[in-house]
Design a protein around this motif. Structure first.
Motif, PDB file in Angstrom:
ATOM      1  N   ARG A  39       0.876  -1.183   0.000  1.00 40.84           N
ATOM      2  CA  ARG A  39       0.000   0.000   0.000  1.00 40.84           C
ATOM      3  C   ARG A  39       0.900   1.216   0.000  1.00 40.84           C
ATOM      4  O   ARG A  39       1.635   1.465   0.955  1.00 40.84           O
ATOM      5  CB  ARG A  39      -0.946   0.000   1.190  1.00 40.84           C
ATOM      6  CG  ARG A  39      -2.051   1.045   1.017  1.00 40.84           C
ATOM      7  CD  ARG A  39      -3.245   0.772   1.898  1.00 40.84           C
ATOM      8  NE  ARG A  39      -2.959   0.996   3.292  1.00 40.84           N
ATOM      9  CZ  ARG A  39      -3.045   2.176   3.899  1.00 40.84           C
ATOM     10  NH1 ARG A  39      -3.404   3.254   3.233  1.00 40.84           N
ATOM     11  NH2 ARG A  39      -2.764   2.274   5.177  1.00 40.84           N
ATOM     12  N   SER A  43       0.041   7.463  -2.416  1.00 40.90           N
ATOM     13  CA  SER A  43      -1.369   7.489  -2.837  1.00 40.90           C
ATOM     14  C   SER A  43      -2.310   6.809  -1.856  1.00 40.90           C
ATOM     15  O   SER A  43      -3.523   6.991  -1.939  1.00 40.90           O
ATOM     16  CB  SER A  43      -1.516   6.819  -4.205  1.00 40.90           C
ATOM     17  OG  SER A  43      -1.273   5.426  -4.093  1.00 40.90           O
ATOM     18  N   ARG A  45      -2.952   3.750  -1.953  1.00 43.12           N
ATOM     19  CA  ARG A  45      -3.575   2.643  -2.689  1.00 43.12           C
ATOM     20  C   ARG A  45      -2.666   1.408  -2.716  1.00 43.12           C
ATOM     21  O   ARG A  45      -1.444   1.536  -2.734  1.00 43.12           O
ATOM     22  CB  ARG A  45      -3.900   3.073  -4.115  1.00 43.12           C
ATOM     23  CG  ARG A  45      -4.924   4.210  -4.180  1.00 43.12           C
ATOM     24  CD  ARG A  45      -5.340   4.466  -5.595  1.00 43.12           C
ATOM     25  NE  ARG A  45      -5.834   3.255  -6.234  1.00 43.12           N
ATOM     26  CZ  ARG A  45      -7.125   2.933  -6.385  1.00 43.12           C
ATOM     27  NH1 ARG A  45      -8.047   3.745  -5.949  1.00 43.12           N
ATOM     28  NH2 ARG A  45      -7.467   1.818  -6.982  1.00 43.12           N
ATOM     29  N   TRP A  46      -3.297   0.240  -2.766  1.00 40.76           N
ATOM     30  CA  TRP A  46      -2.560  -1.001  -2.922  1.00 40.76           C
ATOM     31  C   TRP A  46      -2.083  -1.127  -4.364  1.00 40.76           C
ATOM     32  O   TRP A  46      -2.775  -0.716  -5.285  1.00 40.76           O
ATOM     33  CB  TRP A  46      -3.438  -2.198  -2.568  1.00 40.76           C
ATOM     34  CG  TRP A  46      -3.670  -2.337  -1.107  1.00 40.76           C
ATOM     35  CD1 TRP A  46      -4.753  -1.879  -0.403  1.00 40.76           C
ATOM     36  CD2 TRP A  46      -2.808  -2.948  -0.153  1.00 40.76           C
ATOM     37  NE1 TRP A  46      -4.601  -2.187   0.930  1.00 40.76           N
ATOM     38  CE2 TRP A  46      -3.420  -2.841   1.113  1.00 40.76           C
ATOM     39  CE3 TRP A  46      -1.565  -3.578  -0.252  1.00 40.76           C
ATOM     40  CZ2 TRP A  46      -2.838  -3.354   2.267  1.00 40.76           C
ATOM     41  CZ3 TRP A  46      -0.987  -4.084   0.907  1.00 40.76           C
ATOM     42  CH2 TRP A  46      -1.619  -3.970   2.152  1.00 40.76           C
ATOM     43  N   SER A  47      -0.892  -1.704  -4.538  1.00 41.63           N
ATOM     44  CA  SER A  47      -0.329  -1.890  -5.869  1.00 41.63           C
ATOM     45  C   SER A  47       0.704  -3.007  -5.851  1.00 41.63           C
ATOM     46  O   SER A  47       1.113  -3.485  -4.791  1.00 41.63           O
ATOM     47  CB  SER A  47       0.321  -0.592  -6.358  1.00 41.63           C
ATOM     48  OG  SER A  47       0.702  -0.731  -7.713  1.00 41.63           O
ATOM     49  N   LEU A 134      -7.487  -2.579  -6.829  1.00 45.20           N
ATOM     50  CA  LEU A 134      -6.244  -2.346  -7.566  1.00 45.20           C
ATOM     51  C   LEU A 134      -6.546  -1.652  -8.887  1.00 45.20           C
ATOM     52  O   LEU A 134      -7.617  -1.851  -9.465  1.00 45.20           O
ATOM     53  CB  LEU A 134      -5.530  -3.670  -7.860  1.00 45.20           C
ATOM     54  CG  LEU A 134      -4.987  -4.459  -6.681  1.00 45.20           C
ATOM     55  CD1 LEU A 134      -4.564  -5.857  -7.131  1.00 45.20           C
ATOM     56  CD2 LEU A 134      -3.815  -3.731  -6.050  1.00 45.20           C
ATOM     57  N   GLU A 135      -5.575  -0.885  -9.374  1.00 48.75           N
ATOM     58  CA  GLU A 135      -5.679  -0.269 -10.690  1.00 48.75           C
ATOM     59  C   GLU A 135      -5.628  -1.368 -11.761  1.00 48.75           C
ATOM     60  O   GLU A 135      -5.062  -2.442 -11.544  1.00 48.75           O
ATOM     61  CB  GLU A 135      -4.511   0.696 -10.918  1.00 48.75           C
ATOM     62  CG  GLU A 135      -4.403   1.822  -9.913  1.00 48.75           C
ATOM     63  CD  GLU A 135      -5.421   2.925 -10.141  1.00 48.75           C
ATOM     64  OE1 GLU A 135      -5.947   3.023 -11.267  1.00 48.75           O
ATOM     65  OE2 GLU A 135      -5.682   3.670  -9.186  1.00 48.75           O
TER      66      GLU A 135
END
Length: 159
Positions: A39, A43, A45-47, A134-135
């Motif tokens: 994470r 951002s 966010r997880w990636s 996820l993106e």
């Protein structure tokens, strides 16, 4: 992702103009088939794990280094998953860049992970049916890794 010193030096003379940059990402799987994610501190966010190769550093070596630096997991690259030019990005400070991502499937030598630098808020192993949001960037790479698909090249047909 922290900005490497060599990029700061380039920016001192190049300003905010668009820079073409190498990027490396890694889909790291453990013996149970779980995927390693972080994470991001920038951002929230997880990636998947990734970064910028140092000058002269080979892409696979960069993937191994980035995984170790960010998660404390030792891994071994197994195969190339994807080569893709990403869309240009503009950072809050006005810097612009476009990354050429080289993504590797890697196998973890152990499944003990921890936050190992200031680029991640959390790291963890996730079952494929229990991934956090996820993106598409990450989901596409995970799909290629887990379906044993051939190396995928942007613009050369759909995988």
């Amino acid at each position: 992702m922290a900005t490497p010193d060599f990029i700061r030096e380039i920016r001192a003379t190049a300003g905010h103009q668009l820079l073409w940059m190498p990027g490396v990402s890694a889909i790291v799987l453990d013996d149970e088939g779980r995927v390693l994610l972080g994470r991001r501190a920038d951002s929230g966010r997880w990636s998947i794990i990734g970064g910028i190769p140092d000058p002269g550093e080979q892409p696979a070596a960069c993937a191994v280094r980035e995984v170790l630096e960010e998660t404390a997991v030792h891994c071994v690259p197994e195969r190339l998953l994807l080569v893709q030019a990403l869309e240009p990005v503009t950072y809050p400070n006005g810097d612009r860049c476009q990354f050429m991502d080289i993504c590797f499937l890697c196998h973890a030598e152990s499944n003990e992970c921890r936050v190992n630098d200031d680029e991640s808020l959390e790291v963890g192993w996730f079952e494929l049916d229990a991934l956090p949001p996820l993106e598409e960037f990450a989901l596409h790479r995970i799909k290629l890794a887990t379906e044993d698909a051939p190396t995928w090249f942007e613009g050369m047909g759909e995988a």
